[in-house]
Design an enzyme around this catalytic site. Sequence first.
Site, mmCIF file in Angstrom:
data_model
loop_
_atom_site.group_PDB
_atom_site.id
_atom_site.type_symbol
_atom_site.label_atom_id
_atom_site.label_comp_id
_atom_site.label_asym_id
_atom_site.label_seq_id
_atom_site.Cartn_x
_atom_site.Cartn_y
_atom_site.Cartn_z
ATOM 1 N N GLY A 1 18.784 3.849 2.682
ATOM 2 C CA GLY A 1 18.271 2.771 3.474
ATOM 3 C C GLY A 1 19.102 1.911 4.076
ATOM 4 N N GLU B 1 13.209 7.483 -5.520
ATOM 5 C CA GLU B 1 13.399 7.189 -6.938
ATOM 6 C C GLU B 1 13.082 8.095 -7.895
ATOM 7 O OE1 GLU B 1 14.858 4.035 -5.903
ATOM 8 O OE2 GLU B 1 15.682 4.994 -7.649
HETATM 9 C C1 LIG Z 1 12.514 -6.451 -0.826
HETATM 10 C C2 LIG Z 1 12.199 -5.214 -1.406
HETATM 11 C C3 LIG Z 1 11.246 -5.889 -2.506
HETATM 12 C C4 LIG Z 1 10.570 -4.564 -3.359
HETATM 13 C C5 LIG Z 1 10.372 -3.426 -3.231
HETATM 14 C C6 LIG Z 1 9.249 -2.907 -3.623
HETATM 15 C C7 LIG Z 1 9.187 -1.999 -4.551
HETATM 16 C C8 LIG Z 1 10.090 -0.981 -4.538
HETATM 17 C C9 LIG Z 1 9.933 -0.061 -3.363
HETATM 18 C C10 LIG Z 1 10.929 0.631 -2.877
HETATM 19 C C11 LIG Z 1 12.299 0.768 -3.565
HETATM 20 C C12 LIG Z 1 13.077 0.435 -2.530
HETATM 21 C C13 LIG Z 1 13.736 1.508 -2.029
HETATM 22 C C14 LIG Z 1 13.407 3.046 -2.360
HETATM 23 C C15 LIG Z 1 14.549 3.702 -1.747
HETATM 24 C C16 LIG Z 1 14.751 4.953 -2.545
HETATM 25 C C17 LIG Z 1 16.034 4.998 -3.447
HETATM 26 C C18 LIG Z 1 16.328 6.156 -3.912
HETATM 27 O O1 LIG Z 1 15.618 7.029 -3.915
HETATM 28 S S1 LIG Z 1 17.674 6.094 -4.952
HETATM 29 C C19 LIG Z 1 17.890 7.714 -5.341
HETATM 30 C C20 LIG Z 1 17.007 7.879 -6.700
HETATM 31 N N1 LIG Z 1 17.219 9.312 -7.258
HETATM 32 C C21 LIG Z 1 16.815 9.586 -8.481
HETATM 33 O O2 LIG Z 1 15.968 9.047 -9.099
HETATM 34 C C22 LIG Z 1 17.269 10.906 -9.074
HETATM 35 C C23 LIG Z 1 16.370 11.493 -9.995
HETATM 36 N N2 LIG Z 1 17.048 12.351 -10.812
HETATM 37 C C24 LIG Z 1 17.382 11.715 -12.329
HETATM 38 O O3 LIG Z 1 16.991 10.648 -12.629
HETATM 39 C C25 LIG Z 1 18.047 12.604 -13.258
HETATM 40 O O4 LIG Z 1 18.946 13.452 -12.426
HETATM 41 C C26 LIG Z 1 17.269 13.492 -14.021
HETATM 42 C C27 LIG Z 1 16.874 12.415 -15.142
HETATM 43 C C28 LIG Z 1 15.996 13.833 -13.259
HETATM 44 C C29 LIG Z 1 17.800 14.690 -14.677
HETATM 45 O O5 LIG Z 1 18.960 14.443 -14.820
HETATM 46 P P1 LIG Z 1 20.296 15.335 -15.797
HETATM 47 O O6 LIG Z 1 21.534 14.856 -15.877
HETATM 48 O O7 LIG Z 1 19.729 16.627 -15.935
HETATM 49 O O8 LIG Z 1 19.354 14.789 -17.002
HETATM 50 P P2 LIG Z 1 18.823 15.374 -18.259
HETATM 51 O O9 LIG Z 1 17.636 16.211 -17.788
HETATM 52 O O10 LIG Z 1 19.935 16.675 -18.799
HETATM 53 O O11 LIG Z 1 18.629 14.346 -19.401
HETATM 54 C C30 LIG Z 1 19.721 13.823 -19.858
HETATM 55 C C31 LIG Z 1 19.188 12.724 -20.686
HETATM 56 O O12 LIG Z 1 19.408 11.576 -19.988
HETATM 57 C C32 LIG Z 1 18.157 10.977 -20.128
HETATM 58 N N3 LIG Z 1 18.052 9.967 -18.865
HETATM 59 C C33 LIG Z 1 17.917 10.815 -17.820
HETATM 60 N N4 LIG Z 1 17.783 9.861 -16.749
HETATM 61 C C34 LIG Z 1 17.978 8.775 -17.332
HETATM 62 C C35 LIG Z 1 17.639 7.470 -17.033
HETATM 63 N N5 LIG Z 1 17.358 6.968 -15.769
HETATM 64 N N6 LIG Z 1 17.525 6.435 -17.984
HETATM 65 C C36 LIG Z 1 17.724 6.701 -19.323
HETATM 66 N N7 LIG Z 1 17.625 7.770 -19.737
HETATM 67 C C37 LIG Z 1 17.956 8.934 -19.008
HETATM 68 C C38 LIG Z 1 17.290 11.830 -20.263
HETATM 69 O O13 LIG Z 1 16.030 11.299 -21.167
HETATM 70 C C39 LIG Z 1 18.018 12.968 -21.261
HETATM 71 O O14 LIG Z 1 17.934 12.294 -22.744
HETATM 72 P P3 LIG Z 1 17.886 13.251 -23.881
HETATM 73 O O15 LIG Z 1 19.031 14.197 -23.613
HETATM 74 O O16 LIG Z 1 16.592 14.067 -23.542
HETATM 75 O O17 LIG Z 1 18.051 12.277 -25.104
HETATM 76 C C1 FAD Z 2 11.579 7.268 2.263
HETATM 77 C C2 FAD Z 2 13.027 7.715 1.447
HETATM 78 C C3 FAD Z 2 13.913 6.820 1.254
HETATM 79 C C4 FAD Z 2 14.857 6.938 0.400
HETATM 80 N N1 FAD Z 2 15.841 6.083 0.406
HETATM 81 C C5 FAD Z 2 17.080 6.542 -0.874
HETATM 82 C C6 FAD Z 2 18.157 5.473 -0.833
HETATM 83 O O1 FAD Z 2 18.013 4.427 -0.243
HETATM 84 N N2 FAD Z 2 19.275 5.997 -1.633
HETATM 85 C C7 FAD Z 2 19.247 7.135 -2.020
HETATM 86 O O2 FAD Z 2 20.374 7.463 -2.739
HETATM 87 N N3 FAD Z 2 18.164 8.007 -1.947
HETATM 88 C C8 FAD Z 2 17.073 7.954 -1.085
HETATM 89 N N4 FAD Z 2 16.079 8.734 -0.984
HETATM 90 C C9 FAD Z 2 16.480 10.115 -1.622
HETATM 91 C C10 FAD Z 2 15.564 10.458 -2.407
HETATM 92 O O3 FAD Z 2 15.866 9.680 -3.895
HETATM 93 C C11 FAD Z 2 15.568 11.942 -2.712
HETATM 94 O O4 FAD Z 2 14.738 12.671 -1.957
HETATM 95 C C12 FAD Z 2 14.699 12.440 -4.067
HETATM 96 O O5 FAD Z 2 15.628 11.952 -5.127
HETATM 97 C C13 FAD Z 2 14.435 14.035 -4.185
HETATM 98 O O6 FAD Z 2 15.982 14.623 -4.014
HETATM 99 P P1 FAD Z 2 15.887 15.682 -2.978
HETATM 100 O O7 FAD Z 2 15.183 14.949 -1.536
HETATM 101 O O8 FAD Z 2 17.318 16.090 -2.803
HETATM 102 O O9 FAD Z 2 14.835 16.859 -3.186
HETATM 103 P P2 FAD Z 2 15.301 17.884 -4.479
HETATM 104 O O10 FAD Z 2 16.190 17.248 -5.549
HETATM 105 O O11 FAD Z 2 16.135 19.031 -3.682
HETATM 106 O O12 FAD Z 2 13.869 18.529 -4.716
HETATM 107 C C14 FAD Z 2 13.146 19.406 -3.875
HETATM 108 C C15 FAD Z 2 11.922 19.642 -4.643
HETATM 109 O O13 FAD Z 2 12.548 20.711 -5.622
HETATM 110 C C16 FAD Z 2 11.549 20.480 -6.696
HETATM 111 N N5 FAD Z 2 12.272 20.383 -7.800
HETATM 112 C C17 FAD Z 2 13.799 19.802 -7.806
HETATM 113 N N6 FAD Z 2 14.357 19.637 -9.078
HETATM 114 C C18 FAD Z 2 13.266 20.198 -9.869
HETATM 115 C C19 FAD Z 2 13.301 20.341 -11.231
HETATM 116 N N7 FAD Z 2 14.392 19.989 -12.134
HETATM 117 N N8 FAD Z 2 12.271 20.824 -11.694
HETATM 118 C C20 FAD Z 2 11.015 21.217 -11.219
HETATM 119 N N9 FAD Z 2 11.168 20.950 -9.719
HETATM 120 C C21 FAD Z 2 12.322 20.396 -8.938
HETATM 121 C C22 FAD Z 2 10.649 19.411 -6.437
HETATM 122 O O14 FAD Z 2 9.258 20.126 -6.082
HETATM 123 C C23 FAD Z 2 11.113 18.603 -5.306
HETATM 124 O O15 FAD Z 2 10.287 17.990 -4.595
HETATM 125 C C24 FAD Z 2 14.932 8.255 -0.287
HETATM 126 C C25 FAD Z 2 14.054 9.476 0.045
HETATM 127 C C26 FAD Z 2 13.219 8.881 0.947
HETATM 128 C C27 FAD Z 2 11.848 10.083 1.021
#
Ligand SMILES: CC/C=C\C/C=C\C/C=C\C/C=C\CC/C=C/C(=O)SCCNC(=O)CCNC(=O)[C@H](O)C(C)(C)COP(=O)(O)OP(=O)(O)OC[C@H]1O[C@@H](n2cnc3c(N)ncnc32)[C@H](O)[C@@H]1OP(=O)(O)O
Ligand code: FAD
Length: 627
Positions: free
Chosen positions: A152, A395
């Site tokens: 964003g 997230e």
């Molecule tokens: C003014 C504004 C005010 C307020 C706003 C209001 C509210 C907020 C609203 C909105 C927020 C604002 C904007 C949103 C915009 C969006 C931003 C984004 O989306 S940023 C990108 C976000 N992306 C993700 O979250 C990616 C998700 N994927 C993951 O977290 C990891 O890849 C996943 C955990 C799914 C898998 O990773 P992997 O490496 O495969 O891990 P694995 O499964 O092998 O596990 C390894 C090990 O690590 C532990 N672990 C994983 N993640 C975490 C963590 N986050 N913290 C701690 N530990 C973690 C996991 O448990 C595992 O442990 P064990 O091996 O089981 O011991």
């Molecule tokens: C409105 C909006 C704002 C965003 N803002 C930000 C930002 O500010 N910064 C930022 O970094 N990112 C941001 N994102 C990105 C967001 O974090 C990703 O879209 C989100 O993490 C999902 O990743 P992806 O879109 O690549 O989907 P993928 O990871 O490709 O997943 C696609 C689908 O595949 C399936 N899938 C994927 N992995 C697995 C699994 N391990 N097991 C089972 N099913 C699975 C699920 O059904 C999933 O919905 C934003 C997204 C949106 C929609």
Amino acid sequence: MDEQKVLSIKGLLDDTPEEYLSHKEKYENSIRKSVLFYKTLHSTEDENMSVDEKTKLNFRNIVTSAIFKDNSPFMLHNSMFIPTIMGQGTDEQREYWMKRAKNMEIIGTYAQTELGHGTFIRGLETQATYDPDTEEFVLHSPVLSSYKWWPGGLAHTANYCIVMARLYIKGKSHGIHPFMVQIRDEETHMPLPGIKLGEIGAKLGFNTVNNGFLGFENHRISRDRMLMKNAQVLKDGTFVAGSNSKLTYGTMVYVRVLIVSNMANMLAKAVTIALRYSAIRRQSQPKPDEPEPQILDYVTQQHKLFIAIASSHAFYMNAMWLWEIYYSVSLQLASGKLDNLPELHALACCLKPLSTIDATAMIEKCRLACGGHGYMLSANLAQTYGLATAAYTYEGENTVLLLQAARSLVKAWVGHVKGRPLKGTMAYLAGDSTVKAWDGSIDGIIQSFKVVAIRKISSVVKILQDYEKSGLSPEDAWNKASVFLTAASEAHGRAVLLSVYKSEMDKRAAVLSPPLRKVLLQLVDLYVTYWALEKVGDMLLYASITDKDVDELQRRYIELLAAIRPNAVGLVDAFDFRDEILNSTLGAYDGRAYERLMEEAMKSPLNAEPVNQTFHKYLKPFMRGKL
Ligand SMILES: CC/C=C\C/C=C\C/C=C\C/C=C\CC/C=C/C(=O)SCCNC(=O)CCNC(=O)[C@H](O)C(C)(C)COP(=O)(O)OP(=O)(O)OC[C@H]1O[C@@H](n2cnc3c(N)ncnc32)[C@H](O)[C@@H]1OP(=O)(O)O
Ligand SMILES: Cc1cc2nc3c(=O)[nH]c(=O)nc-3n(C[C@H](O)[C@H](O)[C@H](O)COP(=O)(O)OP(=O)(O)OC[C@H]3O[C@@H](n4cnc5c(N)ncnc54)[C@H](O)[C@@H]3O)c2cc1C
């Protein structure tokens, strides 16, 4: 600030209904509003202000931030850029960058997701290669799929961003780390050399957040731009690993906790709109000799809406409870104590999905409960849905997070069976999971939800173990069982949501006036009864409920709807949203929905003239057979 000044800000804001602006104009209008809000929001308190003036200032700040936060290009600056500096920067990095960020001297975002990867952080391809000769990192996007995509504010607003990139030193990968990167010139705002920026295009919602893409072509940054609280790169290229590689994921846990409270707020807005409209809308004539009733008097309408009030309360109570846990774990992490991080991660991986799943579904139900007028953009229900449903994905996509929670639950259960003690929010898993007879009290039902969670977790662990005994690898067994792993996580999440809502309300009940206590506890009862009926299959299977018990639950549910009805409007008024924040023709406090619908309709550019130019250009020749 007095009422008029707040309104004048509102007036400045909404001179042009966003629905009729172009994609570009919407963004430009949003920047104008954000700058105005920021100026207002951050006018500091003057020490010789009276208490009353400080109160008014804080009130205004709440008003403006509530309008400002949801759809602003500055959103990531506040919700992720600043928290990442706080959580991942060294003391001196925090000192330098927090000052500039808090004063809005710079505007930042958080760039983690790429075109090719969002969930799988370990698969991110953006490279940060350390050059010890120049003590710099070279940022590079080797392929199109490595372009940052989604952040964003990234497209045209931010001039700095946190880039999550794979660190390479002497050809060796050291995982994903945060880097502070200037992306635009602070004077001209032009993208810096080696940096490609742009907007990703129109979306279902959030269309003024300015989500963008970012590509690097061997762009160099100095060594001190890696945020080095959790891991360091020394001048000579020595890598010093952190105590836990997942500490770099801390911002995501923080935002997941924020999202639970955000869902409480979104849902409260939607149900305020729908319920107020239901109080003024009259329709049909069930009794021939009586006037059309308020649609709020239809029990089906109460069924659609009252659970949304209770759910908003439940999410809020859980969010405040989770926030306390987050805060105490953060203090522990700061002193190097990591053992409570997994539980916090698991909790966030349950409550963020469940609050977004429920809020999204209930906001849509609020829209559907308003008939055709709910379908108008001027009702602001569709936009609220668009904002909420995005949180299902961002997230951490919900399925993925529920599977993360399942990892922790499976480990806890396997450990428990081997005699390892369970702790914290998973301690109940050690409890007795045999239910002799159904207990329909609130506490009895909550206990049944815990039994359901225990039984679902234990049975999916058995499935996993049977698959592995049959020769499947742990990964294949996990994938095969994943539908029921997410179901087990959901069951755990439900048990947490219910028990925390009840216990947090019990804590507060003692200080409430008896009438208020009665109404709020009715909402707790409604919430627990609603979910027992929604999950009646699980109750039949695991909690010994009988058909007679279900009949009693249904009657209790109907009585609760009737009991809440007299206070329903008061309950949404108590959310205390100003009309400017609701921004809805249907939800305004004065109830003049029809007049507001007409006022908004007249703002349509098409109503500027009685005959549109297409009549003479197309319609008339067409109807005369001359086209
Ligand atoms: C003014 C504004 C005010 C307020 C706003 C209001 C509210 C907020 C609203 C909105 C927020 C604002 C904007 C949103 C915009 C969006 C931003 C984004 O989306 S940023 C990108 C976000 N992306 C993700 O979250 C990616 C998700 N994927 C993951 O977290 C990891 O890849 C996943 C955990 C799914 C898998 O990773 P992997 O490496 O495969 O891990 P694995 O499964 O092998 O596990 C390894 C090990 O690590 C532990 N672990 C994983 N993640 C975490 C963590 N986050 N913290 C701690 N530990 C973690 C996991 O448990 C595992 O442990 P064990 O091996 O089981 O011991
Ligand atoms: C409105 C909006 C704002 C965003 N803002 C930000 C930002 O500010 N910064 C930022 O970094 N990112 C941001 N994102 C990105 C967001 O974090 C990703 O879209 C989100 O993490 C999902 O990743 P992806 O879109 O690549 O989907 P993928 O990871 O490709 O997943 C696609 C689908 O595949 C399936 N899938 C994927 N992995 C697995 C699994 N391990 N097991 C089972 N099913 C699975 C699920 O059904 C999933 O919905 C934003 C997204 C949106 C929609």
